[in-house]
Design an enzyme around this catalytic site. Structure first.
Site: not given
Length: 314
Positions: A16-17
């Site tokens: 989850p960037e």
DNA sequence: AAGTGGACCTGCTAGC
DNA sequence: TGCTAGCAGGTCCACT
């Protein structure tokens, strides 16, 4: 009854960037805004700073969701009297289930034994809202949860409903890469005097936020910049190019992340996303897509960096 | 002051 | 087959 379930596909998904967080916020906001928090539960296991105790979250009960936004990789949920900050860490995941009967069933299954039985292990907190259930799952517990009261007499937001960094206790962050505050000029200015290698420097959040390990490698490859170049030696033209490339990579990933979520919502099992679009990340030994030389992996600041020694110059 | 490296955490995989 | 070691990485913090 048909149900709506939104979430980033767990573990199979890219980390989850920033793009994943952005897509999640865009998808969650229309479902959550206007709903009131009715009940909440916690697993009792601590996250990074949150102690896992539901008591700490009790002030949220009865409050209505006003806004759902993000700052860097932190999801910011604006409530009547608090900001609720959610960080996904590495493996965190927020899911929304709009089917009330399903939400009640999941809530019932929250005791530890039942959670294991139901296969919903690692669910660390959940809130039942007016029309559904918001749940946080995080196997590695690198994520976090934080409650910030509105300052006295201050609902404190800019025109986008985003509170200031100081309000949220997030001082020291650089500009958003997709905002007008970020440019090649700002990147170049920030890099002056920096001796640190450019790749870990890009990830430290001071010159620009939201650039994680994957996108740092990808953007440097596309820019032809060696990851070990001292940031302070970056020329202005190369800084302009790098800034453009960073924005391009992040925008592409947001687009791909959106399609991943849509696939997931259709429950057809297909998981695409930006992962398949990586040119160098995770491809050690494979031929460079530009010149054919084997891609290399080095460790910088204890993180893997992937690059092409032929295409990327200091 | 800037930069480095350890710690946190657990699922997965390679190697024995 | 089963065990162990190593790896993955965002962020904070202690240390150089």
């Amino acid at each position: 009854m048909a149900s709506t379930v939104l979430q980033i596909p767990l573990l199979e998904s890219p980390m989850p960037e920033l793009p994943e967080v952005e897509v999640l916020v865009q998808e969650l906001a229309p479902h959550l805004v206007g709903q009131r928090i009715e009940t909440l539960r916690c697993s009792g296991l601590p996250l990074r700073r949150f102690n896992g105790n539901a008591k700490a979250l009790e002030p949220l009960i009865g409050q209505r969701v006003r806004t759902v936004t993000r700052r860097a990789k932190t999801i910011v949920i604006g409530l009547d009297r608090h900001w609720l900050l959610v960080h996904l860490g590495m493996t965190g995941n927020l899911s929304w289930s709009a089917d009330r009967s399903e939400a009640d069933a999941v809530a019932h299954a929250f005791t530890h034994a039942a959670v294991q039985k139901e296969g919903a292990l690692h669910r660390h907190w959940q809130m039942r809202l007016t029309d559904g259930l918001l749940a946080y799952v995080d196997p590695r517990r690198f994520g976090d949860l934080c409650l910030v009261p509105h300052a006295e007499g201050l609902v404190g937001t800019n025109s986008n409903g985003v509170p200031s960094d100081a309000t949220l206790g997030l001082q020291g962050l650089g500009p958003e890469p997709l905002s007008a505050g970020f440019s090649g000029a700002s990147l170049h200015a920030a890099s002056r005097g920096v001796r640190q290698a450019i790749k870990p420097w890009l990830m430290n959040g001071r010159a620009v936020v939201g650039v994680g390990n994957i996108y740092a490698s990808e953007a440097l490859f596309r820019s032809g910049i060696h990851p070990a170049l001292a940031a302070g030696r970056l020329s202005r033209p190369r800084a302009l190019h790098l800034a453009e490339t960073l924005v391009e990579v992040l925008k592409e990933a947001i687009e791909a992340g959106g399609s991943t979520l849509r696939d997931y919502r259709h429950a057809d099992g297909s998981i695409g996303g930006y992962q398949s679009g990586h040119l160098v990340y995770g491809r050690e030994g494979q031929p460079c897509p530009a010149c054919g030389r084997p891609l290399r992996r080095i460790i910088q600041a204890q993180r893997s960096t992937f690059f092409c020694a032929g295409c990327q110059r200091r």
